[in-house]
Write an enzyme that holds these catalytic residues in place. Structure first.
Site, mmCIF file in Angstrom:
data_model
loop_
_atom_site.group_PDB
_atom_site.id
_atom_site.type_symbol
_atom_site.label_atom_id
_atom_site.label_comp_id
_atom_site.label_asym_id
_atom_site.label_seq_id
_atom_site.Cartn_x
_atom_site.Cartn_y
_atom_site.Cartn_z
ATOM 1 N N ASN A 156 0.847 -1.193 0.000
ATOM 2 C CA ASN A 156 0.000 0.000 0.000
ATOM 3 C C ASN A 156 0.879 1.237 0.000
ATOM 4 O O ASN A 156 2.102 1.143 -0.001
ATOM 5 C CB ASN A 156 -0.959 -0.029 1.202
ATOM 6 C CG ASN A 156 -0.194 -0.109 2.498
ATOM 7 O OD1 ASN A 156 0.560 0.782 2.846
ATOM 8 N ND2 ASN A 156 -0.353 -1.226 3.216
ATOM 9 N N LYS B 195 -10.665 -3.692 18.986
ATOM 10 C CA LYS B 195 -9.270 -4.113 19.144
ATOM 11 C C LYS B 195 -8.777 -3.902 20.571
ATOM 12 O O LYS B 195 -7.594 -4.083 20.844
ATOM 13 C CB LYS B 195 -8.389 -3.360 18.147
ATOM 14 C CG LYS B 195 -8.724 -3.686 16.687
ATOM 15 C CD LYS B 195 -7.879 -2.883 15.710
ATOM 16 C CE LYS B 195 -8.404 -3.021 14.289
ATOM 17 N NZ LYS B 195 -7.485 -3.684 13.371
ATOM 18 N N ASP C 271 -4.315 -6.340 4.990
ATOM 19 C CA ASP C 271 -5.325 -7.230 5.581
ATOM 20 C C ASP C 271 -5.329 -8.600 4.916
ATOM 21 O O ASP C 271 -5.789 -9.569 5.496
ATOM 22 C CB ASP C 271 -6.704 -6.591 5.467
ATOM 23 C CG ASP C 271 -6.832 -5.411 6.424
ATOM 24 O OD1 ASP C 271 -6.303 -5.518 7.545
ATOM 25 O OD2 ASP C 271 -7.442 -4.390 6.046
ATOM 26 N N PHE D 259 -4.143 2.972 14.927
ATOM 27 C CA PHE D 259 -4.383 4.037 13.948
ATOM 28 C C PHE D 259 -5.511 3.583 13.033
ATOM 29 O O PHE D 259 -5.602 2.389 12.720
ATOM 30 C CB PHE D 259 -3.106 4.321 13.135
ATOM 31 C CG PHE D 259 -2.091 5.068 13.945
ATOM 32 C CD1 PHE D 259 -1.401 4.435 14.973
ATOM 33 C CD2 PHE D 259 -1.849 6.413 13.716
ATOM 34 C CE1 PHE D 259 -0.485 5.123 15.754
ATOM 35 C CE2 PHE D 259 -0.929 7.113 14.492
ATOM 36 C CZ PHE D 259 -0.248 6.467 15.505
HETATM 37 O O1 C5P Z 1 -9.016 -2.341 11.014
HETATM 38 P P1 C5P Z 1 -7.972 -1.437 10.493
HETATM 39 O O2 C5P Z 1 -6.995 -2.099 9.568
HETATM 40 O O3 C5P Z 1 -8.495 -0.164 9.920
HETATM 41 O O4 C5P Z 1 -7.186 -1.003 11.811
HETATM 42 C C1 C5P Z 1 -6.043 -0.245 11.745
HETATM 43 C C2 C5P Z 1 -5.183 -0.512 12.940
HETATM 44 O O5 C5P Z 1 -5.006 -1.915 13.101
HETATM 45 C C3 C5P Z 1 -3.790 0.050 12.751
HETATM 46 O O6 C5P Z 1 -3.263 0.427 14.010
HETATM 47 C C4 C5P Z 1 -3.036 -1.121 12.148
HETATM 48 O O7 C5P Z 1 -1.646 -1.028 12.397
HETATM 49 C C5 C5P Z 1 -3.660 -2.312 12.846
HETATM 50 N N1 C5P Z 1 -3.725 -3.530 12.047
HETATM 51 C C6 C5P Z 1 -3.266 -4.713 12.588
HETATM 52 N N2 C5P Z 1 -3.296 -5.869 11.855
HETATM 53 C C7 C5P Z 1 -3.820 -5.883 10.626
HETATM 54 C C8 C5P Z 1 -4.328 -4.693 10.072
HETATM 55 C C9 C5P Z 1 -4.255 -3.531 10.807
HETATM 56 O O8 C5P Z 1 -2.819 -4.717 13.729
HETATM 57 N N3 C5P Z 1 -3.856 -7.017 9.946
#
Ligand code: C5P
Length: 399
Positions: free
Chosen positions: A208, A339, A277, A321
């Site tokens: 990304n 989370k 993701d 974040f």
């Molecule tokens: O759910 P989302 O991806 O928007 O959440 C963002 C937060 O979750 C960020 O702090 C990111 O670093 C973390 N994150 C994570 N593991 C993932 C995707 C995002 O810990 N697979």
């Protein structure tokens, strides 16, 4: 921002690296500091006081006696500033300091000084390796002075080895710490930054647009405030922040494995990385060839790192974040809860002045307690400071 309104004393002694001190003076002035330069007699042989006077807009002090000398300057100069930086610090200057000699203006100022001192040695490698020089360095450190390691490389005398004046950028980072309140001393802060790389074949990958700038700014801000910082970074084009332990990773799974090891001993985790993701279900061993008109790749979900770490959480403050394109606060709140975070930093992406790859960001801080703090458009450095203000106030003073 850290140097705005700060008063600094730059001591320049007689080594060829004195010419680099001119750049340092300039950069500090541009950063908002008032810089008073004191030169040794040999320093003035390499660069004229006029150079520094023009760059700093202040007269340069160079002798205890004679027409330019001001009464009591030898006492007051080192007490009126926020910090002192010696660049370059020659073996001779270091030796005099170690022995407590004050036979010229700079060494006398240092004897009377009551402010933090940063020593930036620069000399020939043989001189640097001399037992007596190393003993003197040890004595300065034992007295609480901050001594930078000289850099290794080609020296002006033709030798190769340790002895180069540290890069101006690094001197400024070390100095920034000396003029910053140390309210995170004793804390161990884990920061993640950048994108992840999820490989499809030996040459292609899913990633990304994250530049890592926000996470690197957080790591720098935490280090400046006295924390021990480990930055776990996905691939970025950024330079390693000074003083920070940098662990480079590529994929989300690698990032998770590193964090599993580091998280238990941390006092806080700041998860600024833009973790992918999804990842390709399988990694092709050979480069995928052009073939059918359309190609389909199966993606599987990556672990949500923040959720995975919940079971290891004891007293750590955890900051997430959220990059959103709409309903910033509602989405932020949902993620904070989901989370189990202490703070979420929500920002709108898709704007030209905020979010990915730019130097500014406009974020809203949402706390576990339900407080919502929208911040104006700020530099990422300033956003990092605001997050550290929250963190410093949340973390119990380390024992
Ligand atoms: O759910 P989302 O991806 O928007 O959440 C963002 C937060 O979750 C960020 O702090 C990111 O670093 C973390 N994150 C994570 N593991 C993932 C995707 C995002 O810990 N697979």
């Amino acid at each position: 921002m850290v140097f705005k309104g700060k008063r600094l004393l730059l001591g320049v002694s007689g080594g060829i690296a004195a010419y680099k001190a001119a750049e340092l003076a300039r950069r500090l002035v541009v950063a908002g500091a008032g810089v008073k330069v004191v030169m040794t007699r040999s320093g003035q042989e390499f660069v004229t006081p006029l150079t520094f006077q023009a760059l700093t807009g202040q007269s340069v002090a160079g002798s205890l006696f004679g027409p330019g000398a001001q009464p009591l300057e030898h006492v007051t100069l080192g007490q009126e500033v926020d910090a002192i930086v010696l660049a370059p610090a020659t073996a001779n200057l270091i030796g005099k300091m170690a022995a407590g000699i004050g036979d010229d203006l700079l060494t006398t100022v240092l004897l009377a000084a009551s402010r933090p001192v940063l020593v930036c040695p620069a000399m020939n490698s043989q001189m640097w390796r001399q037992v007596v020089v190393q003993e003197n360095i040890g004595r300065l450190k034992a007295r609480g002075l901050t001594v930078m390691e000289p850099e290794v490389g080609a020296l002006a005398c033709g030798d190769e080895g340790p002895g180069r004046l540290p890069e101006v950028e690094r001197i400024m980072e070390a100095l920034a710490k000396l003029v910053t309140c140390q309210d995170l001393t004793g804390q161990r802060i884990l920061v993640t930054a950048g994108p992840t790389h999820e490989d499809l074949d030996p040459v292609r990958l899913i990633t990304n647009r994250s530049s890592g700038k926000m996470g690197y700014a957080l790591a720098r801000a935490a280090w400046r405030r006295g924390a021990e910082v480990c930055l776990v970074s996905g691939p970025t084009a950024l330079a390693a922040p000074y003083g920070v332990e940098l662990v480079m990773v590529r994929s989300a799974q690698e990032m998770l494995a590193t964090l599993r090891q580091r998280f238990p001993a941390a006092s806080a985790l700041l998860m600024a990385a833009a973790v992918s993701d999804y990842r390709p279900e399988s990694l092709a061993v050979q480069k995928i060839k052009r073939g059918a008109e359309a190609q389909q790749f199966q993606l599987v979900q990556n672990p949500d790192i923040l959720k995975e770490l919940r079971s290891l959480k004891t007293n750590q403050m955890v900051v997430g974040f959220a990059a959103e394109t709409q309903d910033l606060v509602a989405a932020g709140r949902r993620k904070l809860k989901d989370k189990d975070l202490d703070l979420i930093v929500a920002n709108e992406v898709g704007r030209p002045d905020a979010g990915f790859a730019v130097d500014t960001n406009e974020v809203t801080l949402i706390t576990r307690e339900g407080d919502i703090l929208p911040l104006p458009l700020l530099s990422k450095e300033e956003v990092a400071q605001k997050i550290m203000d929250w963190l410093a106030q949340k973390l119990a003073p380390a024992k």
